[in-house]
Write a protein that holds these residues in place. Structure first.
Motif, PDB file in Angstrom:
ATOM      1  N   ASN A   4       1.894   4.959 -42.124  1.00 20.87           N
ATOM      2  CA  ASN A   4       2.133   4.367 -40.800  1.00 20.87           C
ATOM      3  C   ASN A   4       1.071   3.333 -40.441  1.00 20.87           C
ATOM      4  O   ASN A   4       0.773   3.126 -39.266  1.00 20.87           O
ATOM      5  CB  ASN A   4       2.157   5.467 -39.739  1.00 20.87           C
ATOM      6  CG  ASN A   4       0.832   6.220 -39.659  1.00 20.87           C
ATOM      7  OD1 ASN A   4       0.000   6.129 -40.573  1.00 20.87           O
ATOM      8  ND2 ASN A   4       0.630   6.962 -38.582  1.00 20.87           N
ATOM      9  N   ASP A   5       0.498   2.664 -41.452  1.00 23.35           N
ATOM     10  CA  ASP A   5      -0.612   1.765 -41.145  1.00 23.35           C
ATOM     11  C   ASP A   5      -0.177   0.341 -40.824  1.00 23.35           C
ATOM     12  O   ASP A   5      -1.002  -0.511 -40.508  1.00 23.35           O
ATOM     13  CB  ASP A   5      -1.659   1.769 -42.268  1.00 23.35           C
ATOM     14  CG  ASP A   5      -1.160   1.179 -43.580  1.00 23.35           C
ATOM     15  OD1 ASP A   5      -0.003   0.702 -43.605  1.00 23.35           O
ATOM     16  OD2 ASP A   5      -1.921   1.190 -44.558  1.00 23.35           O
ATOM     17  N   GLY A   6       1.128   0.061 -40.918  1.00 24.11           N
ATOM     18  CA  GLY A   6       1.611  -1.261 -40.538  1.00 24.11           C
ATOM     19  C   GLY A   6       1.396  -2.326 -41.587  1.00 24.11           C
ATOM     20  O   GLY A   6       1.701  -3.491 -41.347  1.00 24.11           O
ATOM     21  N   ARG A   7       0.872  -1.966 -42.765  1.00 27.77           N
ATOM     22  CA  ARG A   7       0.703  -2.969 -43.818  1.00 27.77           C
ATOM     23  C   ARG A   7       2.042  -3.190 -44.525  1.00 27.77           C
ATOM     24  O   ARG A   7       2.894  -2.301 -44.581  1.00 27.77           O
ATOM     25  CB  ARG A   7      -0.369  -2.527 -44.816  1.00 27.77           C
ATOM     26  CG  ARG A   7      -1.745  -2.499 -44.190  1.00 27.77           C
ATOM     27  CD  ARG A   7      -2.807  -2.438 -45.254  1.00 27.77           C
ATOM     28  NE  ARG A   7      -3.695  -1.314 -45.059  1.00 27.77           N
ATOM     29  CZ  ARG A   7      -4.892  -1.203 -45.645  1.00 27.77           C
ATOM     30  NH1 ARG A   7      -5.310  -2.139 -46.471  1.00 27.77           N
ATOM     31  NH2 ARG A   7      -5.652  -0.154 -45.418  1.00 27.77           N
ATOM     32  N   ARG A  40       7.072   6.857 -39.482  1.00 28.48           N
ATOM     33  CA  ARG A  40       7.825   5.630 -39.271  1.00 28.48           C
ATOM     34  C   ARG A  40       6.836   4.473 -39.110  1.00 28.48           C
ATOM     35  O   ARG A  40       5.985   4.507 -38.221  1.00 28.48           O
ATOM     36  CB  ARG A  40       8.707   5.743 -38.048  1.00 28.48           C
ATOM     37  CG  ARG A  40       9.583   4.494 -37.813  1.00 28.48           C
ATOM     38  CD  ARG A  40      10.521   4.736 -36.654  1.00 28.48           C
ATOM     39  NE  ARG A  40      11.455   5.809 -36.926  1.00 28.48           N
ATOM     40  CZ  ARG A  40      12.565   5.682 -37.642  1.00 28.48           C
ATOM     41  NH1 ARG A  40      12.851   4.509 -38.179  1.00 28.48           N
ATOM     42  NH2 ARG A  40      13.359   6.707 -37.847  1.00 28.48           N
ATOM     43  N   PRO A  41       6.948   3.420 -39.916  1.00 31.64           N
ATOM     44  CA  PRO A  41       6.020   2.305 -39.763  1.00 31.64           C
ATOM     45  C   PRO A  41       6.169   1.657 -38.403  1.00 31.64           C
ATOM     46  O   PRO A  41       7.289   1.387 -37.950  1.00 31.64           O
ATOM     47  CB  PRO A  41       6.446   1.343 -40.870  1.00 31.64           C
ATOM     48  CG  PRO A  41       7.229   2.165 -41.837  1.00 31.64           C
ATOM     49  CD  PRO A  41       7.886   3.223 -41.003  1.00 31.64           C
ATOM     50  N   PRO A  42       5.073   1.406 -37.702  1.00 37.19           N
ATOM     51  CA  PRO A  42       5.146   0.816 -36.373  1.00 37.19           C
ATOM     52  C   PRO A  42       5.523  -0.662 -36.444  1.00 37.19           C
ATOM     53  O   PRO A  42       5.268  -1.331 -37.449  1.00 37.19           O
ATOM     54  CB  PRO A  42       3.728   0.993 -35.827  1.00 37.19           C
ATOM     55  CG  PRO A  42       2.878   1.103 -37.033  1.00 37.19           C
ATOM     56  CD  PRO A  42       3.705   1.708 -38.108  1.00 37.19           C
ATOM     57  N   ALA A  43       6.111  -1.156 -35.391  1.00 33.32           N
ATOM     58  CA  ALA A  43       6.406  -2.586 -35.298  1.00 33.32           C
ATOM     59  C   ALA A  43       5.143  -3.304 -34.915  1.00 33.32           C
ATOM     60  O   ALA A  43       4.744  -3.330 -33.761  1.00 33.32           O
ATOM     61  CB  ALA A  43       7.499  -2.821 -34.267  1.00 33.32           C
ATOM     62  N   ALA A  44       4.467  -3.842 -35.887  1.00 31.26           N
ATOM     63  CA  ALA A  44       3.168  -4.465 -35.618  1.00 31.26           C
ATOM     64  C   ALA A  44       2.880  -5.504 -36.687  1.00 31.26           C
ATOM     65  O   ALA A  44       3.651  -5.722 -37.603  1.00 31.26           O
ATOM     66  CB  ALA A  44       2.064  -3.399 -35.614  1.00 31.26           C
ATOM     67  N   VAL A  45       1.734  -6.138 -36.540  1.00 37.86           N
ATOM     68  CA  VAL A  45       1.309  -7.152 -37.504  1.00 37.86           C
ATOM     69  C   VAL A  45       1.202  -6.511 -38.886  1.00 37.86           C
ATOM     70  O   VAL A  45       0.739  -5.396 -39.020  1.00 37.86           O
ATOM     71  CB  VAL A  45      -0.082  -7.686 -37.095  1.00 37.86           C
ATOM     72  CG1 VAL A  45      -0.510  -8.798 -38.042  1.00 37.86           C
ATOM     73  CG2 VAL A  45      -0.063  -8.188 -35.668  1.00 37.86           C
ATOM     74  N   VAL A  46       1.628  -7.214 -39.918  1.00 34.51           N
ATOM     75  CA  VAL A  46       1.475  -6.717 -41.269  1.00 34.51           C
ATOM     76  C   VAL A  46       0.518  -7.606 -42.030  1.00 34.51           C
ATOM     77  O   VAL A  46       0.499  -8.811 -41.837  1.00 34.51           O
ATOM     78  CB  VAL A  46       2.822  -6.645 -42.020  1.00 34.51           C
ATOM     79  CG1 VAL A  46       3.709  -5.605 -41.408  1.00 34.51           C
ATOM     80  CG2 VAL A  46       3.525  -7.989 -42.049  1.00 34.51           C
ATOM     81  N   ARG A  47      -0.310  -6.985 -42.889  1.00 35.55           N
ATOM     82  CA  ARG A  47      -1.242  -7.726 -43.726  1.00 35.55           C
ATOM     83  C   ARG A  47      -0.648  -7.902 -45.109  1.00 35.55           C
ATOM     84  O   ARG A  47       0.062  -7.049 -45.579  1.00 35.55           O
ATOM     85  CB  ARG A  47      -2.569  -7.015 -43.833  1.00 35.55           C
ATOM     86  CG  ARG A  47      -3.468  -7.247 -42.652  1.00 35.55           C
ATOM     87  CD  ARG A  47      -4.838  -6.695 -42.931  1.00 35.55           C
ATOM     88  NE  ARG A  47      -5.439  -7.411 -44.035  1.00 35.55           N
ATOM     89  CZ  ARG A  47      -6.391  -6.891 -44.812  1.00 35.55           C
ATOM     90  NH1 ARG A  47      -6.796  -5.672 -44.624  1.00 35.55           N
ATOM     91  NH2 ARG A  47      -6.928  -7.584 -45.789  1.00 35.55           N
TER      92      ARG A  47
END
Length: 330
Positions: free
Chosen positions: A185-188, A323-330
């Motif tokens: 769930n780190d958003g990457r 669930r992966p959060p809707a956020a910036v991805v690296r």
């Protein structure tokens, strides 16, 4: 003959840090793992706890830490946007005050100290691929600035401690890294796409999918970090460590769908603020000074990563927790 070194690894229970602990223990070195467990996980180092040469200390490096060690790997700092934006002030403190504390320790005990810097110091680059001589294009007041500018300030501190106190420093600029033990769930981007594909959810691409990243398998990266630490005092870095293979977000999503055998569809969302359009390392210096280059092809590394997340998801009763959060991805 192997000369035993006592090694301190901050963030040692994290994704990359745990591999570093493992590798250095395997080489016969006593290892002290320091972690506040904000993003680090005990599961990452559980298999190392029986080793009498391994010590775990719960500690936040924004507070001073004292130990007799020969080498310090300063890996501590949340590295995914979801986590470093959760408490941006603490993120900056970890990068800046944490660097001061580790540099102070290195100065007192005359230890080598390596800073895990980041490709984010280049910001949204106007030079491609990125060389170590490029100063970057970074927004100092945006939502990513706590991480980008925190790491840039840490580099400043490392070189000032070298100039002022002759501390033996190493600075590695780490590009996108992936592999087992990533948080789901780190958003990457890799963890997002893999988890979504395994669950059959739509794969979320931010922007038009043409923005690019370069993905380095974690074991290749750790080999580069250890090689950099092993150099003499004249080699300080900064040195780029990453895989120069460049892939668009759309190419990555399609590759993961194929490898998983997923029926996931691709959906597009607006590009987040300050998200870089291109990211590719020039690793000429790593090749010349470290004899290093990544060896794991992206498909092979993704295969191992997919197996890890598949087993992780099967072990969770409530998949919504990852669930992966809707956020910036690296």
């Amino acid at each position: 003959m192997h000369l035993q070194k006592t090694v301190l690894i901050t963030g040692g229970a994290g994704f990359v840090g745990s591999y570093l602990c493992e590798k250095l223990l395997d080489a016969g070195n006593p290892v002290v793992c320091v972690d506040n467990f904000f993003t680090g996980r005990r599961a990452n180092i559980a298999h190392l706890l029986a080793n009498p040469m391994f010590e775990v200390v719960r500690h936040d490096i924004t507070l001073p830490y004292f130990a007799e060690v020969d080498e310090i790997y300063n890996m501590a700092c949340p590295a995914s946007p979801v986590h470093y934006q959760f408490d941006p002030v603490q993120t900056t403190k970890t990068s800046v005050i944490g660097a001061i504390n580790m540099l102070g320790l290195a100065k007192r005990v005359k230890a080598k100290v390596l800073q895990a810097s980041t490709s984010e110091v280049y910001g949204d680059p106007s030079v491609h691929p990125q060389t170590e001589g490029y100063w970057g294009n970074v927004n100092p007041i945006g939502p990513r600035s706590c991480y980008d500018e925190g790491k840039r300030c840490a580099e400043t501190l490392f070189f000032d401690y070298r100039r002022q106190h002759d501390v033996h420093i190493k600075v590695a600029r780490i590009f996108n890294t992936y592999g087992p033990r990533m948080l789901p769930n780190d958003g990457r981007v890799v963890s997002n796409f893999v988890v979504q594909a395994l669950k059959g959810d739509p794969i979320t691409i931010y922007g038009n999918g043409k923005q690019t990243r370069s993905f380095c398998y974690v074991e290749d990266l750790v080999d580069g970090l250890i090689r950099l630490m092993g150099t003499d005092k004249a080699v300080t870095g900064p040195i780029n460590l990453g895989n120069p293979g460049e892939f668009s977000m759309l190419e990555l999503a399609e590759m993961i769908i194929e490898l998983v055998g997923s029926r996931s569809e691709i959906v597009f969302r607006p590009l987040p603020v300050d998200d870089p359009r291109q990211r590719q390392p020039d690793i000429t210096q790593a090749a010349e000074k470290l004899g290093w280059a990544p060896t794991t092809p992206l498909k092979a590394g993704l295969g191992k990563t997919i197996t890890y997340f598949d087993q992780l998801l099967r072990g969770l009763e409530d998949h919504s927790r990852v669930r992966p959060p809707a956020a910036v991805v690296r």
